[in-house]
Design a protein around this motif. Structure first.
Motif, PDB file in Angstrom:
ATOM      1  N   GLN A   6       0.965  -1.252  -0.101  1.00  0.00           N
ATOM      2  CA  GLN A   6      -0.024   0.099  -0.077  1.00  0.00           C
ATOM      3  C   GLN A   6       1.007   1.376  -0.131  1.00  0.00           C
ATOM      4  O   GLN A   6       0.511   2.211  -0.759  1.00  0.00           O
ATOM      5  CB  GLN A   6      -1.013  -0.268   1.123  1.00  0.00           C
ATOM      6  N   LEU A  34       2.600   1.730  -3.335  1.00  0.00           N
ATOM      7  CA  LEU A  34       1.386   2.317  -4.269  1.00  0.00           C
ATOM      8  C   LEU A  34       1.202   3.572  -4.127  1.00  0.00           C
ATOM      9  O   LEU A  34       0.986   4.594  -5.237  1.00  0.00           O
ATOM     10  CB  LEU A  34      -0.033   1.483  -4.193  1.00  0.00           C
ATOM     11  N   LEU A  35       1.120   4.076  -3.040  1.00  0.00           N
ATOM     12  CA  LEU A  35       0.768   5.427  -2.798  1.00  0.00           C
ATOM     13  C   LEU A  35       2.077   6.172  -3.143  1.00  0.00           C
ATOM     14  O   LEU A  35       1.895   7.291  -3.601  1.00  0.00           O
ATOM     15  CB  LEU A  35       0.700   5.712  -1.289  1.00  0.00           C
ATOM     16  N   ASP A  47       4.251   5.367  -5.463  1.00  0.00           N
ATOM     17  CA  ASP A  47       4.438   5.456  -7.109  1.00  0.00           C
ATOM     18  C   ASP A  47       3.259   6.316  -7.509  1.00  0.00           C
ATOM     19  O   ASP A  47       3.710   7.137  -8.588  1.00  0.00           O
ATOM     20  CB  ASP A  47       4.172   4.063  -7.228  1.00  0.00           C
ATOM     21  N   THR A  48       2.319   6.520  -6.740  1.00  0.00           N
ATOM     22  CA  THR A  48       1.239   7.648  -7.454  1.00  0.00           C
ATOM     23  C   THR A  48       1.629   8.996  -7.203  1.00  0.00           C
ATOM     24  O   THR A  48       1.406   9.664  -8.117  1.00  0.00           O
ATOM     25  CB  THR A  48       0.030   7.349  -6.707  1.00  0.00           C
ATOM     26  N   ILE A  49       2.374   9.253  -5.861  1.00  0.00           N
ATOM     27  CA  ILE A  49       2.934  10.507  -5.806  1.00  0.00           C
ATOM     28  C   ILE A  49       4.143  10.837  -6.864  1.00  0.00           C
ATOM     29  O   ILE A  49       4.216  11.736  -7.410  1.00  0.00           O
ATOM     30  CB  ILE A  49       3.348  10.756  -4.363  1.00  0.00           C
ATOM     31  N   GLN A  86       4.520   9.425  -9.742  1.00  0.00           N
ATOM     32  CA  GLN A  86       4.064   9.507 -11.277  1.00  0.00           C
ATOM     33  C   GLN A  86       3.269  10.945 -11.323  1.00  0.00           C
ATOM     34  O   GLN A  86       3.493  11.340 -12.365  1.00  0.00           O
ATOM     35  CB  GLN A  86       3.068   8.507 -11.343  1.00  0.00           C
ATOM     36  N   VAL A  87       2.670  11.659 -10.510  1.00  0.00           N
ATOM     37  CA  VAL A  87       1.984  12.914 -10.709  1.00  0.00           C
ATOM     38  C   VAL A  87       3.131  13.994 -10.186  1.00  0.00           C
ATOM     39  O   VAL A  87       2.621  15.285 -10.252  1.00  0.00           O
ATOM     40  CB  VAL A  87       0.937  12.997  -9.869  1.00  0.00           C
ATOM     41  N   SER A  88       4.242  13.669  -9.884  1.00  0.00           N
ATOM     42  CA  SER A  88       4.982  14.628  -9.360  1.00  0.00           C
ATOM     43  C   SER A  88       5.585  15.431 -10.664  1.00  0.00           C
ATOM     44  O   SER A  88       6.021  14.892 -11.633  1.00  0.00           O
ATOM     45  CB  SER A  88       6.418  13.958  -8.732  1.00  0.00           C
ATOM     46  N   ASN A 105       9.526   7.619 -13.729  1.00  0.00           N
ATOM     47  CA  ASN A 105       8.039   7.968 -13.538  1.00  0.00           C
ATOM     48  C   ASN A 105       7.567   8.570 -14.963  1.00  0.00           C
ATOM     49  O   ASN A 105       8.601   8.823 -16.047  1.00  0.00           O
ATOM     50  CB  ASN A 105       7.920   9.185 -12.620  1.00  0.00           C
ATOM     51  N   ASP A 106       6.285   8.909 -15.204  1.00  0.00           N
ATOM     52  CA  ASP A 106       5.937   9.453 -16.477  1.00  0.00           C
ATOM     53  C   ASP A 106       6.482  10.715 -16.917  1.00  0.00           C
ATOM     54  O   ASP A 106       6.740  10.617 -18.164  1.00  0.00           O
ATOM     55  CB  ASP A 106       4.375   9.210 -16.397  1.00  0.00           C
TER      56      ASP A 106
END
Length: 445
Positions: A114, A117-118, A120-122, A124-126, A143-144
């Motif tokens: 968890q 995942l959190l 990675d989400t942060i 990716q939107v960084s 990241n993207d």
């Protein structure tokens, strides 16, 4: 029903004795010689005992096999294997501890997943482009934002860095392949792009890795450039007006004196001309000096970095401005441009003298940090407001009413050219600490 090892062995021995006794009784009943009955009885009793014990230990082996399979599954991050049925008192505690361990690891794995995942989400939107490289310069995470910046929105994972950045701007490729942190500016789509790259060595899973972070500072730099140009125009306009206004006034007055003297032949008026001309000359020289300072900032040459002794540098500065050397020199030499670094140190010590600090509280200290020499200048003056502290090294920004905003900017440019940066900190009990660093080894060509 659980059976202990001791009870199982005792039962097998008891059955073996019964079998042995039964064979002896049968031998006596059928008049079989005792010398033949005893070996046969012992053999049969031993076989019965071995079979019984083997049967018991086969059940123990099944439990051990279950434990082995469960522990092997841990290596594959599978913590779901549980042993729910067992018939061994001796191994019951071990099985219970294994089940507890499996449950604990499963919960921890879930919590870690968890968090990953959190995270990675942060990431990716960084707005920061992030790359993680292994010891072979292979991308293990990106990241993207990094894919968009370096590889036209394509995945970078698994690629060697050289191939991963093949589609990036050549200036980005250069700074990434140099394996150094730094700032780069280039034109893209008719717009000026500015990026700062940070490169950090880290250890992950006991293996060396490199974390690359790239931040787009284009909009921030544009805002700062506009602000700097506004400050520059304001300062230059102010200085030009201060010089041109009296020059124009004195020139008009001189023309009037010349005209009136020619008409009235008044030699007293003519005697005022040298003083007026001297004032004009003085204002012109001030204006020329002001412009020269800005020219110096724009034309700062690349440093000639060679190995230089430190003591002569400190001696030269000490002849101009008093200071206390706070510790003995940690090394005798470093690599720097003696002319530029001497001017930086003179400027910093001079600023300390102008800060309101007592002379005996102005100090210089040299420290070694890995392959860098840290030069620190401290005082007990009035310090600096936090907002001014953040902008102190920007060109055209000055904390002094009559300052040009060039001194610390030039110092910072020299520090950057030597692979470092000028840093300013307020001290806890008042005063300022300014530091920059120099290489202790010869820079790579």
């Amino acid at each position: 029903m659980t059976v202990s090892l001791q009870a199982a062995v005792s039962a097998c021995l008891f059955v073996s004795l019964l079998v042995f006794a039964a064979i002896l009784w049968l031998a006596a009943s059928f008049a079989i010689p005792i010398i033949l009955a005893i070996p046969v009885g012992l053999l049969v009793a031993a076989v019965v005992g071995i079979v019984g014990i083997s049967y018991f230990f086969s059940r123990q082996q099944r439990i051990i096999d279950c434990l082995t399979d469960g522990i092997r599954s841990f290596k594959d991050q599978d913590f779901s294997v549980q042993i729910t049925h067992f018939e061994s008192i001796e191994m019951s505690d071990l099985i219970l501890e294994y089940n507890r361990l499996s449950t604990t690891l499963k919960k921890q794995r879930h919590a870690t997943s968890q968090r990953e995942l959190l995270l990675d989400t942060i990431l990716q939107v960084s707005p920061v482009s992030i790359l993680l490289l292994n010891q072979f310069d292979q991308v293990v995470y990106a990241n993207d934002k990094a894919g968009k910046l370096l590889n036209n929105n394509k995945s970078l994972s698994g690629l060697v860095l050289h191939h991963a950045i093949a589609n990036a701007d050549p200036k980005l490729q250069t700074i990434l392949l140099q394996k150094e942190s730094g700032f780069v500016t280039f034109q893209a789509n008719d717009e000026k792009q500015s990026y700062y790259f940070s490169r950090q060595s880290i250890t992950l899973n006991h293996q060396p890795h490199v974390l690359l972070m790239c931040q787009n500072l284009s909009s921030e730099m544009s805002r700062q450039e506009v602000g700097l140009w506004k400050n520059a125009i304001r300062l230059i306009s102010h200085e030009l007006n201060n010089s041109l206004a009296p020059i124009s006034s004195l020139t008009n007055s001189a023309n009037t004196i010349v005209e009136r003297s020619a008409e009235e032949q008044n030699h007293a008026l003519i005697q005022l001309l040298p003083e007026m001309l001297a004032t004009i000359n003085r204002r012109t020289e001030n204006l020329s000096e002001f412009v020269a300072k800005y020219s110096e900032f724009a034309r700062l040459p690349a440093p000639n970095i060679t190995e230089q002794p430190l003591q002569p540098l400190l001696d030269t500065v000490g002849k101009l401005y008093d200071f206390t050397l706070l510790a003995s020199l940690p090394v005798e030499c470093a690599f720097f441009d003696p002319i530029q670094v001497e001017q930086v140190l003179i400027n910093l010590v001079k600023n300390a003298h102008e800060s309101g600090s007592k002379i005996d509280e102005i100090g210089v200290k040299l420290l070694v940090d890995y392959q860098r020499l840290i030069v620190v200048v401290v005082d007990r003056g009035v310090g600096m407001e936090e907002e001014k502290l953040a902008n102190a090294v920007l060109p055209f920004f000055s904390t002094k009413p009559s300052g040009t905003g060039i001194g610390l900017s030039i110092c910072n440019e020299v520090a950057i050219a030597h692979g470092g940066q000028l840093k300013l900190f307020n001290r806890e009990k008042g005063g300022l600490m300014v530091q920059f660093d120099l290489p202790l080894v010869a820079p790579r060509a």
